[in-house]
Design a protein around this motif. Structure first.
Motif, PDB file in Angstrom:
ATOM      1  N   GLU A 196       0.634  -1.320  -0.009  1.00 26.50           N
ATOM      2  CA  GLU A 196      -0.053   0.081  -0.094  1.00 26.50           C
ATOM      3  C   GLU A 196       0.836   1.084   0.119  1.00 26.50           C
ATOM      4  O   GLU A 196       0.659   2.090  -0.728  1.00 26.50           O
ATOM      5  N   GLN A 197       1.980   1.304   0.883  1.00 29.98           N
ATOM      6  CA  GLN A 197       2.692   2.525   0.884  1.00 29.98           C
ATOM      7  C   GLN A 197       3.559   2.723   0.086  1.00 29.98           C
ATOM      8  O   GLN A 197       3.794   3.843  -0.485  1.00 29.98           O
ATOM      9  N   TYR A 198       4.450   1.806  -0.489  1.00 29.32           N
ATOM     10  CA  TYR A 198       5.291   1.917  -1.488  1.00 29.32           C
ATOM     11  C   TYR A 198       4.981   1.791  -2.745  1.00 29.32           C
ATOM     12  O   TYR A 198       3.656   1.511  -3.016  1.00 29.32           O
ATOM     13  N   GLY A 199       5.691   2.641  -3.718  1.00 31.06           N
ATOM     14  CA  GLY A 199       4.958   2.686  -4.964  1.00 31.06           C
ATOM     15  C   GLY A 199       6.336   3.115  -5.955  1.00 31.06           C
ATOM     16  O   GLY A 199       7.258   3.197  -5.685  1.00 31.06           O
ATOM     17  N   ILE A 200       5.868   2.797  -7.197  1.00 28.86           N
ATOM     18  CA  ILE A 200       6.930   3.100  -8.300  1.00 28.86           C
ATOM     19  C   ILE A 200       6.458   4.646  -9.155  1.00 28.86           C
ATOM     20  O   ILE A 200       5.288   4.296  -9.806  1.00 28.86           O
ATOM     21  N   VAL A 201       7.412   5.569  -9.124  1.00 27.57           N
ATOM     22  CA  VAL A 201       7.014   6.607  -9.702  1.00 27.57           C
ATOM     23  C   VAL A 201       7.580   6.551 -11.287  1.00 27.57           C
ATOM     24  O   VAL A 201       8.686   6.233 -11.307  1.00 27.57           O
ATOM     25  N   LYS A 202       6.631   6.905 -12.230  1.00 25.05           N
ATOM     26  CA  LYS A 202       7.442   6.867 -13.725  1.00 25.05           C
ATOM     27  C   LYS A 202       7.459   8.041 -14.020  1.00 25.05           C
ATOM     28  O   LYS A 202       6.325   8.908 -13.959  1.00 25.05           O
ATOM     29  N   CYS A 203       8.615   8.847 -14.371  1.00 25.68           N
ATOM     30  CA  CYS A 203       8.657  10.104 -14.861  1.00 25.68           C
ATOM     31  C   CYS A 203       9.950  10.467 -15.665  1.00 25.68           C
ATOM     32  O   CYS A 203      10.519   9.469 -16.136  1.00 25.68           O
ATOM     33  N   THR A 204      10.108  11.533 -16.235  1.00 24.34           N
ATOM     34  CA  THR A 204      10.929  12.098 -17.056  1.00 24.34           C
ATOM     35  C   THR A 204      12.273  12.345 -16.237  1.00 24.34           C
ATOM     36  O   THR A 204      12.342  12.475 -14.854  1.00 24.34           O
ATOM     37  N   GLU A 205      13.561  12.799 -16.882  1.00 28.83           N
ATOM     38  CA  GLU A 205      14.488  12.801 -16.456  1.00 28.83           C
ATOM     39  C   GLU A 205      14.618  14.034 -15.558  1.00 28.83           C
ATOM     40  O   GLU A 205      14.823  14.233 -14.583  1.00 28.83           O
ATOM     41  N   ILE A 257       3.679  14.864  -9.933  1.00 32.31           N
ATOM     42  CA  ILE A 257       4.033  13.882 -10.900  1.00 32.31           C
ATOM     43  C   ILE A 257       2.949  12.666 -11.002  1.00 32.31           C
ATOM     44  O   ILE A 257       2.325  12.045 -10.139  1.00 32.31           O
ATOM     45  N   ALA A 258       2.404  12.616 -12.154  1.00 35.88           N
ATOM     46  CA  ALA A 258       1.185  11.990 -12.389  1.00 35.88           C
ATOM     47  C   ALA A 258       1.209  10.414 -12.144  1.00 35.88           C
ATOM     48  O   ALA A 258       0.342   9.842 -11.617  1.00 35.88           O
ATOM     49  N   VAL A 259       2.142   9.654 -12.693  1.00 36.29           N
ATOM     50  CA  VAL A 259       2.136   8.301 -12.830  1.00 36.29           C
ATOM     51  C   VAL A 259       2.834   7.612 -11.471  1.00 36.29           C
ATOM     52  O   VAL A 259       4.141   7.656 -11.505  1.00 36.29           O
ATOM     53  N   ILE A 260       2.012   7.347 -10.845  1.00 36.21           N
ATOM     54  CA  ILE A 260       2.498   6.391  -9.435  1.00 36.21           C
ATOM     55  C   ILE A 260       2.088   4.813  -9.405  1.00 36.21           C
ATOM     56  O   ILE A 260       0.874   4.949  -9.271  1.00 36.21           O
ATOM     57  N   ASP A 261       2.722   4.267  -9.689  1.00 32.76           N
ATOM     58  CA  ASP A 261       2.172   2.639  -9.800  1.00 32.76           C
ATOM     59  C   ASP A 261       2.103   2.022  -8.597  1.00 32.76           C
ATOM     60  O   ASP A 261       3.013   2.117  -7.687  1.00 32.76           O
ATOM     61  N   LYS A 262       1.193   1.100  -8.290  1.00 31.20           N
ATOM     62  CA  LYS A 262       1.423   0.312  -7.311  1.00 31.20           C
ATOM     63  C   LYS A 262       2.734  -0.716  -7.522  1.00 31.20           C
ATOM     64  O   LYS A 262       3.104  -1.054  -8.435  1.00 31.20           O
ATOM     65  N   ILE A 263       2.924  -1.138  -6.321  1.00 32.23           N
ATOM     66  CA  ILE A 263       4.470  -1.870  -6.507  1.00 32.23           C
ATOM     67  C   ILE A 263       3.911  -3.210  -6.328  1.00 32.23           C
ATOM     68  O   ILE A 263       3.087  -3.719  -5.706  1.00 32.23           O
ATOM     69  N   THR A 264       4.827  -4.300  -6.960  1.00 30.56           N
ATOM     70  CA  THR A 264       4.792  -5.634  -6.586  1.00 30.56           C
ATOM     71  C   THR A 264       5.852  -6.025  -5.953  1.00 30.56           C
ATOM     72  O   THR A 264       6.889  -5.285  -6.021  1.00 30.56           O
ATOM     73  N   LEU A 265       6.049  -7.346  -5.364  1.00 27.19           N
ATOM     74  CA  LEU A 265       7.233  -7.415  -4.684  1.00 27.19           C
ATOM     75  C   LEU A 265       8.407  -7.924  -5.684  1.00 27.19           C
ATOM     76  O   LEU A 265       9.589  -7.688  -5.468  1.00 27.19           O
ATOM     77  N   ASP A 266       8.261  -8.259  -6.860  1.00 27.87           N
ATOM     78  CA  ASP A 266       9.100  -8.353  -8.057  1.00 27.87           C
ATOM     79  C   ASP A 266       9.776  -7.093  -8.301  1.00 27.87           C
ATOM     80  O   ASP A 266      10.859  -6.874  -8.329  1.00 27.87           O
ATOM     81  N   ASP A 267       9.017  -6.056  -8.512  1.00 29.32           N
ATOM     82  CA  ASP A 267       9.296  -4.587  -8.775  1.00 29.32           C
ATOM     83  C   ASP A 267      10.358  -4.230  -7.586  1.00 29.32           C
ATOM     84  O   ASP A 267      11.347  -3.660  -7.573  1.00 29.32           O
TER      85      ASP A 267
END
Lengths: 210, 286
Positions: B219-228, B265-275
């Motif tokens: 729930e808390q951790y996430g992956i932010v996808k963004c530009t440089e 920053i718009a894109v914050i994905d849910k994280i999986t344990l693999d990620d």
């Protein structure tokens, strides 16, 4: 320890057929008056037990068995007890067969001769166990074979040198007074050497990491 | 909450590997997923808990007892599945039953044979005739049949097909419901753990990287996808690691809610344990 022993004896099950064939061969050869092969059966038991180490090793049983209560101690104890139990059981059977064969052939039973021969065989098998088991526990079955080969080779060479260059008859003379107590002496030495071997193996396993 | 297993400052040194101050706690009635790549130290830790390796430093308490002092008593209540370690394969399940009856005071032959039947394993067949999946099931059934209070499972699902894996995981879940016990389950198949683990402990290169509840983590951790450009605007304290891909930056953040409030920053994905594993191991810090 009982559980570990049952496991070791269960592993020997697949070799019971071979033992059965050997018993038949021994009986037939005995009746035909061919050479005495009674020593083979107890030796086969030790060899079969040694083969169980290979299976244990292949499936990493030794490491797995440590996860059981008192696993280190009981796995070693069971190996020794199961081997001695098998040697004694097969020796009793061989003894009875020897009596039967002797009686069928001559109508008399040379008790003393058969007893002494069997005692020698049991001592010999226990000697193999005494040396082999600690070496197997220390180095594993594969390396143990090489170690045993080097050990036997060394003993033979040293024996040859000693007998060639030294007169050892004084030892035989000095020990001649023990002749009357030979049977008791052999039994005591056998018990002592197996006990020492067991303690060494136990110590090796108690410190071994897997 | 009472802890069934406590590992404190566990250290072990090999020539080419060091276990450094491994510390984690497994509460009663919980399943803990122990994750990390191959060679990270999962098996070494489990071996230390069981005293299969001995020359380690640190403290391990199981059921509140020191694992060296009360080894025999503790092991009566532990069930174990170890990677590639089991009974010699010339034996049969019947032989295993006979053996275990003489090893565990609480060995339950009825439970053992009922489980064999449930999983269609023949009691008189040699282990070597079983497929890998069948063998794994037998290992698990064997570990469960003395009613342990703690299960230590090292890669119990590795090498199994998805159907067998699902069956095995179901078995663990029903076990924990029936027996009120705890499980430490090491695996690098993290998708399995997302479904059943209450806690995740992540070990990397001999060190514990994190130990948290699965819910908290996912729930808390996430992956932010963004530009440089966007990445350069993120303060170092707001992310853990990042990875530069061909088109974007993937940034591991420990609190996606707080991050969303602070950055546009718009894109914050849910994280999986693999990620999580990939970013923690392969990602960069600065």
């Amino acid at each position: 320890m009982i559980g570990f022993m049952k496991k070791d004896l269960a592993m020997m099950k697949s070799n019971f057929k071979l033992l059965g064939i050997l018993i038949v061969v021994y009986t037939v050869m005995g009746f035909l008056g061919e050479m005495d092969i009674s020593f083979i059966l107890p030796f086969m038991c030790v060899m079969i037990m040694i083969s169980t180490f290979s299976y244990d090793n292949y499936n990493k049983w030794d490491a797995y068995s440590i996860s059981f209560p008192d696993g280190r101690k009981n796995s070693v104890k069971a190996k020794y007890v199961a081997t001695i139990f098998m040697i004694l059981a097969i020796s009793v059977l061989t003894l009875l067969l020897s009596f039967l064969i002797a009686y069928a052939k001559t109508k008399t039973i040379p008790y003393e001769q058969i007893f002494v021969s069997m005692l020698g065989t049991i001592f010999g098998t226990l000697l193999v166990l005494t040396f082999m088991y600690p070496i197997i526990y220390k180095f594993g079955v594969e390396k143990a074979r090489i170690v045993i080969f080097l050990l036997v080779f060394g003993i033979v060479i040293i024996g040859r040198i000693l007998t060639q260059y030294l007169d050892l008859s004084f030892i035989a003379k000095a020990l001649s007074f023990l002749e009357n107590y030979l049977v008791i002496l052999v039994i005591l030495v056998a018990i002592l050497m197996v006990f020492i071997s067991y303690k060494i193996s136990e110590k090796i396993i108690s410190k071994k990491e897997f | 909450m009472e802890n069934i297993l406590e590992v404190k400052n566990l250290c072990k040194t090999y020539d080419n590997f060091v276990l450094k101050n491994v510390t984690f706690y497994l509460p009663k009635g919980m399943i803990m997923g122990f994750i990390g790549e191959n060679g990270a130290g999962k098996t070494t830790t489990i071996k230390a808990i069981l005293n299969i390796i001995q020359s380690y430093r640190g403290e391990i308490h199981i059921f509140g007892l020191d694992n060296r002092k009360y080894e025999k008593k503790i092991k009566e209540d532990i069930g174990v599945v170890l990677d590639d370690m089991f009974f010699p394969e010339i034996l049969t399940p019947n032989d295993i039953n006979q053996t275990m009856k003489g090893i565990y005071q609480n060995w339950d032959s009825k439970k053992f044979y009922d489980s064999l039947k449930e999983f269609s394993l023949l009691p008189n067949k040699q282990i070597k005739t079983f497929s890998k999946g069948m063998r794994k099931k037998l290992e698990i059934i064997t570990a469960l049949s003395h009613h342990p209070k703690l299960l230590l499972l090292d890669e119990p699902t590795s090498g199994l097909d998805p159907v067998a894996r699902a069956e095995v995981l179901e078995l663990f879940q029903s076990f924990i419901e029936e027996e009120d016990c705890s499980i430490l389950l090491s695996s690098h198949i993290t998708t399995d753990l997302e479904h059943i683990a209450d806690y995740i402990t992540f070990i990397n290169d001999g060190e514990i990287v994190l130990s948290k509840t699965t819910d908290e983590l996912l729930e808390q951790y996430g992956i932010v996808k963004c530009t440089e450009k966007e990445f350069k605007s993120i303060e170092k304290k707001d992310y853990i690691k990042y990875k530069k891909t061909k088109y974007e930056y993937e940034v591991l953040v420990p609190d996606k809610k707080a991050f969303k409030e602070k950055y546009a920053i718009a894109v914050i994905d849910k994280i999986t344990l693999d990620d999580l594993m990939v970013l923690m191991i392969k990602g960069e810090e600065e």
